[in-house]
Write a protein that holds these residues in place. Structure first.
Motif, PDB file in Angstrom:
ATOM      1  N   ASP A 175       6.654  11.283  13.306  1.00  0.00           N
ATOM      2  CA  ASP A 175       5.911  11.502  12.071  1.00  0.00           C
ATOM      3  C   ASP A 175       6.364  10.492  11.035  1.00  0.00           C
ATOM      4  O   ASP A 175       7.554  10.174  10.945  1.00  0.00           O
ATOM      5  CB  ASP A 175       6.159  12.914  11.531  1.00  0.00           C
ATOM      6  CG  ASP A 175       5.339  13.957  12.262  1.00  0.00           C
ATOM      7  OD1 ASP A 175       4.123  13.731  12.430  1.00  0.00           O
ATOM      8  OD2 ASP A 175       5.903  14.986  12.671  1.00  0.00           O
ATOM      9  N   PRO A 176       5.428   9.977  10.246  1.00  0.00           N
ATOM     10  CA  PRO A 176       5.806   9.024   9.207  1.00  0.00           C
ATOM     11  C   PRO A 176       6.883   9.598   8.290  1.00  0.00           C
ATOM     12  O   PRO A 176       6.835  10.769   7.908  1.00  0.00           O
ATOM     13  CB  PRO A 176       4.490   8.805   8.448  1.00  0.00           C
ATOM     14  CG  PRO A 176       3.442   9.055   9.477  1.00  0.00           C
ATOM     15  CD  PRO A 176       3.980  10.181  10.320  1.00  0.00           C
ATOM     16  N   GLY A 177       7.854   8.776   7.971  1.00  0.00           N
ATOM     17  CA  GLY A 177       8.959   9.196   7.129  1.00  0.00           C
ATOM     18  C   GLY A 177      10.204   9.563   7.918  1.00  0.00           C
ATOM     19  O   GLY A 177      11.299   9.581   7.370  1.00  0.00           O
ATOM     20  N   LYS A 178      10.038   9.875   9.206  1.00  0.00           N
ATOM     21  CA  LYS A 178      11.219  10.203  10.021  1.00  0.00           C
ATOM     22  C   LYS A 178      11.848   8.919  10.566  1.00  0.00           C
ATOM     23  O   LYS A 178      11.231   7.847  10.576  1.00  0.00           O
ATOM     24  CB  LYS A 178      10.833  11.135  11.169  1.00  0.00           C
ATOM     25  CG  LYS A 178      10.415  12.511  10.672  1.00  0.00           C
ATOM     26  CD  LYS A 178      10.371  13.531  11.793  1.00  0.00           C
ATOM     27  CE  LYS A 178       9.891  14.884  11.250  1.00  0.00           C
ATOM     28  NZ  LYS A 178       9.893  15.934  12.274  1.00  0.00           N
TER      29      LYS A 178
ATOM     30  N   ALA B  26       3.354  11.364   3.076  1.00  0.00           N
ATOM     31  CA  ALA B  26       3.396  11.198   1.629  1.00  0.00           C
ATOM     32  C   ALA B  26       4.347  10.100   1.180  1.00  0.00           C
ATOM     33  O   ALA B  26       5.471  10.001   1.659  1.00  0.00           O
ATOM     34  CB  ALA B  26       3.823  12.516   1.003  1.00  0.00           C
ATOM     35  N   GLY B  27       3.901   9.301   0.255  1.00  0.00           N
ATOM     36  CA  GLY B  27       4.781   8.434  -0.479  1.00  0.00           C
ATOM     37  C   GLY B  27       5.445   7.330   0.309  1.00  0.00           C
ATOM     38  O   GLY B  27       6.517   6.871  -0.075  1.00  0.00           O
ATOM     39  N   ILE B  28       4.867   6.894   1.398  1.00  0.00           N
ATOM     40  CA  ILE B  28       5.513   5.878   2.215  1.00  0.00           C
ATOM     41  C   ILE B  28       4.992   4.500   1.824  1.00  0.00           C
ATOM     42  O   ILE B  28       3.791   4.263   1.770  1.00  0.00           O
ATOM     43  CB  ILE B  28       5.255   6.143   3.704  1.00  0.00           C
ATOM     44  CG1 ILE B  28       5.957   7.436   4.111  1.00  0.00           C
ATOM     45  CG2 ILE B  28       5.736   4.972   4.555  1.00  0.00           C
ATOM     46  CD1 ILE B  28       5.617   7.900   5.491  1.00  0.00           C
ATOM     47  N   ILE B  29       5.908   3.611   1.538  1.00  0.00           N
ATOM     48  CA  ILE B  29       5.554   2.238   1.206  1.00  0.00           C
ATOM     49  C   ILE B  29       5.459   1.434   2.497  1.00  0.00           C
ATOM     50  O   ILE B  29       6.377   1.428   3.306  1.00  0.00           O
ATOM     51  CB  ILE B  29       6.619   1.604   0.292  1.00  0.00           C
ATOM     52  CG1 ILE B  29       6.821   2.445  -0.961  1.00  0.00           C
ATOM     53  CG2 ILE B  29       6.221   0.174  -0.061  1.00  0.00           C
ATOM     54  CD1 ILE B  29       5.607   2.536  -1.852  1.00  0.00           C
ATOM     55  N   VAL B  30       4.336   0.771   2.690  1.00  0.00           N
ATOM     56  CA  VAL B  30       4.144  -0.040   3.890  1.00  0.00           C
ATOM     57  C   VAL B  30       4.127  -1.509   3.507  1.00  0.00           C
ATOM     58  O   VAL B  30       3.283  -1.936   2.715  1.00  0.00           O
ATOM     59  CB  VAL B  30       2.818   0.334   4.598  1.00  0.00           C
ATOM     60  CG1 VAL B  30       2.617  -0.522   5.830  1.00  0.00           C
ATOM     61  CG2 VAL B  30       2.827   1.811   4.966  1.00  0.00           C
TER      62      VAL B  30
ATOM     63  N   LYS C 130      12.462   3.446   9.744  1.00  0.00           N
ATOM     64  CA  LYS C 130      11.556   4.600   9.674  1.00  0.00           C
ATOM     65  C   LYS C 130      10.215   4.347  10.375  1.00  0.00           C
ATOM     66  O   LYS C 130       9.770   3.205  10.512  1.00  0.00           O
ATOM     67  CB  LYS C 130      11.266   4.926   8.207  1.00  0.00           C
ATOM     68  CG  LYS C 130      12.493   5.326   7.402  1.00  0.00           C
ATOM     69  CD  LYS C 130      12.919   6.746   7.685  1.00  0.00           C
ATOM     70  CE  LYS C 130      14.231   7.093   6.996  1.00  0.00           C
ATOM     71  NZ  LYS C 130      14.303   6.709   5.595  1.00  0.00           N
ATOM     72  N   ILE C 131       9.591   5.431  10.760  1.00  0.00           N
ATOM     73  CA  ILE C 131       8.201   5.417  11.220  1.00  0.00           C
ATOM     74  C   ILE C 131       7.315   5.436   9.976  1.00  0.00           C
ATOM     75  O   ILE C 131       7.547   6.227   9.063  1.00  0.00           O
ATOM     76  CB  ILE C 131       7.918   6.668  12.080  1.00  0.00           C
ATOM     77  CG1 ILE C 131       8.766   6.651  13.364  1.00  0.00           C
ATOM     78  CG2 ILE C 131       6.432   6.790  12.393  1.00  0.00           C
ATOM     79  CD1 ILE C 131       8.806   7.995  14.076  1.00  0.00           C
ATOM     80  N   VAL C 132       6.313   4.559   9.928  1.00  0.00           N
ATOM     81  CA  VAL C 132       5.419   4.576   8.767  1.00  0.00           C
ATOM     82  C   VAL C 132       3.986   4.954   9.130  1.00  0.00           C
ATOM     83  O   VAL C 132       3.200   5.309   8.254  1.00  0.00           O
ATOM     84  CB  VAL C 132       5.431   3.230   8.003  1.00  0.00           C
ATOM     85  CG1 VAL C 132       6.801   2.970   7.392  1.00  0.00           C
ATOM     86  CG2 VAL C 132       4.997   2.072   8.887  1.00  0.00           C
ATOM     87  N   CYS C 133       3.630   4.875  10.403  1.00  0.00           N
ATOM     88  CA  CYS C 133       2.270   5.264  10.778  1.00  0.00           C
ATOM     89  C   CYS C 133       2.240   5.618  12.260  1.00  0.00           C
ATOM     90  O   CYS C 133       2.897   4.965  13.070  1.00  0.00           O
ATOM     91  CB  CYS C 133       1.287   4.124  10.495  1.00  0.00           C
ATOM     92  SG  CYS C 133      -0.438   4.512  10.909  1.00  0.00           S
ATOM     93  N   VAL C 134       1.457   6.642  12.587  1.00  0.00           N
ATOM     94  CA  VAL C 134       1.237   7.042  13.977  1.00  0.00           C
ATOM     95  C   VAL C 134      -0.240   7.326  14.127  1.00  0.00           C
ATOM     96  O   VAL C 134      -0.832   8.006  13.285  1.00  0.00           O
ATOM     97  CB  VAL C 134       2.037   8.326  14.322  1.00  0.00           C
ATOM     98  CG1 VAL C 134       1.796   8.746  15.765  1.00  0.00           C
ATOM     99  CG2 VAL C 134       3.525   8.116  14.073  1.00  0.00           C
TER     100      VAL C 134
ATOM    101  N   ALA D  98       0.846  -1.187   0.000  1.00  0.00           N
ATOM    102  CA  ALA D  98       0.000   0.000   0.000  1.00  0.00           C
ATOM    103  C   ALA D  98       0.880   1.234   0.000  1.00  0.00           C
ATOM    104  O   ALA D  98       1.909   1.281   0.657  1.00  0.00           O
ATOM    105  CB  ALA D  98      -0.895   0.010   1.234  1.00  0.00           C
ATOM    106  N   ARG D  99       0.497   2.209  -0.761  1.00  0.00           N
ATOM    107  CA  ARG D  99       1.191   3.503  -0.703  1.00  0.00           C
ATOM    108  C   ARG D  99       0.235   4.499  -0.087  1.00  0.00           C
ATOM    109  O   ARG D  99      -0.896   4.659  -0.525  1.00  0.00           O
ATOM    110  CB  ARG D  99       1.594   3.962  -2.107  1.00  0.00           C
ATOM    111  CG  ARG D  99       2.307   5.313  -2.102  1.00  0.00           C
ATOM    112  CD  ARG D  99       2.595   5.778  -3.507  1.00  0.00           C
ATOM    113  NE  ARG D  99       3.710   5.084  -4.111  1.00  0.00           N
ATOM    114  CZ  ARG D  99       4.979   5.480  -3.999  1.00  0.00           C
ATOM    115  NH1 ARG D  99       5.273   6.527  -3.277  1.00  0.00           N
ATOM    116  NH2 ARG D  99       5.941   4.812  -4.588  1.00  0.00           N
TER     117      ARG D  99
END
Ligand SMILES: [Zn+2]
Length: 511
Positions: free
Chosen positions: A408-411, A73-77, A109-113, A41-42
């Motif tokens: 935050d996602p992406g960090k 934005a743009g995070i692949i899970v 990385k963090i992908v979801c919070v 999922a993106r």
């Protein structure tokens, strides 16, 4: 029962019914495949919090609408990794906490919070860690001298007027002799810095400023804010630091530095300035102004001698302050007027300086700072402000906030978990003793904490050591250092070789 793909589609559709999730499709444009053949999922939605200020609203009370997850934005899970759950999750920067909440980590990385069960649908293959605590960003220390953090407190027996005075004293010369005599000996110096970095990690710090120039032996553990070469995750070298003072900067050097700032090649200038109470200390500030260096990139470490009108100028210029109150009080009997600085709107972070005069670690310094500020400037800072001053604000000041400092996602998945938090999670962070630190993730790797939370994961570093912490048992884990294996005991043993009383303990169980 729906087929897995249909189930996941249902999850995405349900997720689209809350804000922040853009739902352009249920498969990744890159066509990435999970091992079970399902597409990844993106998650597309640019969500960032408001800019941080020192007078953020007190978000210890959760508004009813604080229910949306915050993918970015743009995070692949992929759906694997770790799913941390806690009584509270603190995104910082004024964003309301999730109580309870969860954080999904994949790789480094963090992908979801989000609130409980917001991230879980896309974390089906993740290992769930029920922490029963407060989940917050790993602490960011914007003022330290890591190589000295094996020394115990310097008991000089007097108060001083400025840093020039005590640095030139016979008593300090005697105190610092074990450092001076051994800092040019490679194994000894490596052990000094390694001890300082281990101290940071086991006390919840994941990014620190003040590590000496890079050496392989300590290119390791917590991120060095000012060092680059890809080690930190941020690869451009845009920080300059000046520990020796503004007197070392001539007009031409200042002009070159300003040109680099204007060009965007220097984004943070960390300078020890106006430390102390004397006219000599204050003159450092007027010299900084004369050189044109009171600028948004400039981070004033100390600023003890500044007056309230000066803070108005600092605020207008967009310069920042790092506050190290325990060190100031020990050395000078007074500290920076952060009440006036906050009233002027200056960005303020909190950091411990070093073990010889400051508190031994960031959490202990945070507790000291709150006690002092609440007494001197009551009502100026909320508990959320205080926690921001050792996380998000420190990261912003050093211009590394694109990478660390908030959840935050992406960090980077630099995460701290402390006990408690049912009532006021920010207070739980401020109250946290070393034995309350349940878990530290460094770049997604469980690196310190309860054995039950740290051990047994694919992402746990391979070298683990048990560690007594103020009456409790913890485990610390790390990768082999680039220069060979070390353990906490082996580092201490090297230091004992030139400092028989041994290094200052890693944990302050008293303060
Ligand atoms: Zn310092």
């Amino acid at each position: 029962m729906p087929a897995p793909a249909e189930l996941r589609r249902g999850i995405l559709i349900a997720a689209c019914s809350v804000s922040f999730w853009a739902c352009g499709g249920d498969s990744a444009p890159d066509g990435g495949e999970l091992p079970d053949g399902e597409p990844r999922a993106r998650l597309d939605a640019g969500v960032t919090g408001p800019d941080s200020t020192v007078n953020m609203p007190d978000s210890s009370v959760v508004p009813a609408d604080a229910s949306e997850p915050r993918p970015d934005a743009g995070i692949i899970v992929n759906g694997d990794g770790l799913l941390l759950r806690g009584r509270a999750v603190l995104p910082m920067n004024g964003q309301a906490p999730y109580m309870p909440g969860e954080v999904h980590v994949e790789g480094d990385k963090i992908v979801c919070v989000g609130p409980i069960d917001a991230c879980a649908p896309l974390a089906r293959a993740a290992t769930v860690l029920d922490t029963d605590g407060v989940i917050l960003p790993g602490l960011v220390d914007a003022h330290n001298h890591v190589a000295y953090n094996w020394l115990s407190e310097w008991e000089s027996g007097q108060l001083w007027q400025d840093a020039t005075q005590w640095r030139g004293s016979a008593g300090y010369s005697t105190f610092v002799t074990p450092y001076r005599d051994n800092s040019s000996v490679a194994p000894s110096f490596c052990a000094m810095v390694q001890w300082g970095k281990v101290r940071a990690l086991v006390n919840g710090v994941t990014t620190i400023f003040g590590t000496p120039q890079p050496r392989v032996c300590y290119r390791w553990l917590v991120r060095n804010a000012e060092l680059t070469s890809g080690y930190n995750g941020w690869t451009s070298d845009k920080m300059r630091s000046n520990t020796l003072g503004i007197g070392t900067v001539n007009d031409m050097e200042a002009q070159d530095l300003i040109a680099d700032m204007v060009a965007g090649d220097v984004t943070a200038y960390m300078i020890h300035l106006a430390e102390g109470l004397s006219a000599r200390a204050y003159a450092e500030y007027t010299e900084l102004v004369r050189l044109g260096l009171l600028r948004p990139e400039t981070v004033i470490i100390h600023g003890t001698a500044l007056t309230p009108p000066d803070f108005d100028d600092v605020a207008v210029a967009g310069a920042k302050i790092v506050w190290s109150p325990s060190s100031n009080m020990v050395l000078y009997g007074d500290t920076t007027n952060v009440g006036a600085a906050a009233a002027a709107g200056v960005s303020i972070s909190i950091a411990p300086d070093w073990t010889p005069s400051g508190r031994d670690d960031s959490l202990t310094e945070l507790r000291y700072a709150k006690a002092l500020a609440d007494e001197r400037w009551p009502g100026t800072f909320t508990n959320a402000d205080y926690v921001g001053m050792v996380t998000s604000i420190a990261a912003e000041q050093m211009a590394v906030d694109a990478y660390v400092g908030t959840l935050d996602p992406g960090k980077y998945a630099d995460i701290l978990v402390v006990s408690g938090g049912a009532a006021d999670p920010y207070q739980a962070v401020i109250d946290a003793r070393p034995s309350d630190i349940r878990l530290v993730l460094l770049g997604g790797m469980p690196s310190f904490g309860d054995a039950a939370l740290v051990e047994g994961h694919a992402s746990t570093p391979p070298m683990c050591f048990s560690m007594p912490v103020c009456g409790t048992d913890r485990v610390v884990c790390w990768q082999d250092t680039p220069s060979g294996p070390v353990s906490p005991d082996s580092v201490a043993e090297v230091i004992r070789g030139f400092y028989p009383s041994g290094p200052e303990p890693l944990f302050d169980c008293e303060n």
